[in-house]
Design a protein around this motif. Structure first.
Motif, mmCIF file in Angstrom:
data_model
loop_
_atom_site.group_PDB
_atom_site.id
_atom_site.type_symbol
_atom_site.label_atom_id
_atom_site.label_comp_id
_atom_site.label_asym_id
_atom_site.label_seq_id
_atom_site.Cartn_x
_atom_site.Cartn_y
_atom_site.Cartn_z
ATOM 1 N N ASP A 42 0.825 -1.211 0.000
ATOM 2 C CA ASP A 42 0.000 0.000 0.000
ATOM 3 C C ASP A 42 0.860 1.262 0.000
ATOM 4 O OD1 ASP A 42 -2.282 -1.574 0.041
ATOM 5 O OD2 ASP A 42 -2.493 -1.455 2.220
ATOM 6 N N TYR A 43 1.901 1.254 0.818
ATOM 7 C CA TYR A 43 2.785 2.418 0.885
ATOM 8 C C TYR A 43 3.513 2.604 -0.445
ATOM 9 C CZ TYR A 43 6.272 5.656 2.788
ATOM 10 O OH TYR A 43 7.059 6.748 3.036
ATOM 11 N N LEU A 46 1.269 4.272 -2.980
ATOM 12 C CA LEU A 46 1.141 5.712 -2.725
ATOM 13 C C LEU A 46 2.416 6.462 -3.103
ATOM 14 C CD1 LEU A 46 -0.846 5.707 0.625
ATOM 15 C CD2 LEU A 46 -1.634 6.519 -1.604
ATOM 16 N N CYS A 50 2.160 9.411 -5.839
ATOM 17 C CA CYS A 50 2.564 10.762 -5.460
ATOM 18 C C CYS A 50 3.746 11.226 -6.315
ATOM 19 C CB CYS A 50 2.912 10.829 -3.973
ATOM 20 S SG CYS A 50 3.352 12.494 -3.413
ATOM 21 N N VAL A 85 -3.305 13.011 -4.010
ATOM 22 C CA VAL A 85 -2.801 11.689 -3.630
ATOM 23 C C VAL A 85 -1.587 11.824 -2.706
ATOM 24 C CG1 VAL A 85 -1.209 11.299 -5.561
ATOM 25 C CG2 VAL A 85 -2.365 9.367 -4.506
ATOM 26 N N CYS A 86 -0.861 12.912 -2.809
ATOM 27 C CA CYS A 86 0.288 13.128 -1.922
ATOM 28 C C CYS A 86 -0.172 13.356 -0.480
ATOM 29 C CB CYS A 86 1.135 14.299 -2.404
ATOM 30 S SG CYS A 86 1.952 13.959 -3.986
ATOM 31 N N GLN A 87 -1.380 13.883 -0.322
ATOM 32 C CA GLN A 87 -1.942 14.027 1.024
ATOM 33 C C GLN A 87 -2.188 12.639 1.628
ATOM 34 O OE1 GLN A 87 -2.422 16.635 2.873
ATOM 35 N NE2 GLN A 87 -3.782 15.895 4.453
ATOM 36 N N ASP A 88 -2.726 11.729 0.820
ATOM 37 C CA ASP A 88 -2.937 10.353 1.295
ATOM 38 C C ASP A 88 -1.610 9.700 1.660
ATOM 39 O OD1 ASP A 88 -5.641 10.688 0.817
ATOM 40 O OD2 ASP A 88 -5.546 9.748 -1.168
ATOM 41 N N TYR A 89 -0.610 9.934 0.822
ATOM 42 C CA TYR A 89 0.730 9.399 1.078
ATOM 43 C C TYR A 89 1.272 9.931 2.408
ATOM 44 C CZ TYR A 89 5.843 9.634 0.745
ATOM 45 O OH TYR A 89 7.182 9.591 1.013
ATOM 46 N N LEU A 91 -0.411 11.179 4.996
ATOM 47 C CA LEU A 91 -1.175 10.636 6.121
ATOM 48 C C LEU A 91 -0.783 9.197 6.432
ATOM 49 C CD1 LEU A 91 -4.701 12.091 5.319
ATOM 50 C CD2 LEU A 91 -3.210 12.730 7.218
ATOM 51 N N TYR A 92 -0.582 8.400 5.391
ATOM 52 C CA TYR A 92 -0.174 7.004 5.581
ATOM 53 C C TYR A 92 1.201 6.940 6.238
ATOM 54 C CZ TYR A 92 -0.440 2.023 4.513
ATOM 55 O OH TYR A 92 -0.524 0.655 4.603
ATOM 56 N N GLN A 95 0.933 7.671 9.841
ATOM 57 C CA GLN A 95 0.376 6.509 10.526
ATOM 58 C C GLN A 95 1.472 5.463 10.783
ATOM 59 O OE1 GLN A 95 -2.551 4.397 8.196
ATOM 60 N NE2 GLN A 95 -3.450 3.462 10.001
#
Length: 132
Positions: A42-43, A46, A50, A85-89, A91-92, A95
């Protein structure tokens, strides 16, 4: 007699705490490796998305600066939206930091993601290269 029991209890508890701390310290690399393996796919996806979004945005920005027009402006806007999508990256990544990974482990995961999608050195270089 009561003092001896209390003293033994304190010593026993202190030894248990020290043993627990040592065990946790020794288990930390195993934990980090497990978190890395569990999240690599998943990472990595992303990272790739990104990376592509940043490249597309940069190229659109350069085109809009060189040839200002409605079309290049729309392409730049689309590139900016793609950066979501970089925001999702990000945040991940945060985490994964909360789960105990350090920057070194995250960098290793990014490199593995790049290597996984690149068949040879030219593709790895192309991934990091910004073309004008």
């Amino acid at each position: 007699m009561r003092f001896a029991f209390a003293r033994n209890s304190v010593i026993t508890h202190a030894l248990a705490i020290v043993a627990g701390a040592v065990l946790a310290w020794l288990a930390l690399p195993v934990w980090r490796e497990a978190v890395m393996r569990w999240n690599q796919k998943d990472y990595g996806l992303l990272v790739e998305q990104c990376d592509g979004a940043m490249r597309d945005h940069y190229q659109a920005k350069m085109r809009a600066a060189d040839e200002p027009s409605r079309d290049t402006g729309l392409a730049l806007q689309a590139g900016e939206v793609g950066l979501i999508v970089c925001q999702d990256y990000d945040l991940y990544q945060k985490q994964l930091i909360q789960w105990g990974l350090r920057e070194d482990e995250l960098a290793q995961m990014r490199l593995k993601a790049i290597e996984a999608r690149a068949g040879d050195l030219d593709e790895v270089v192309g991934t990091h290269e910004i073309r004008f």
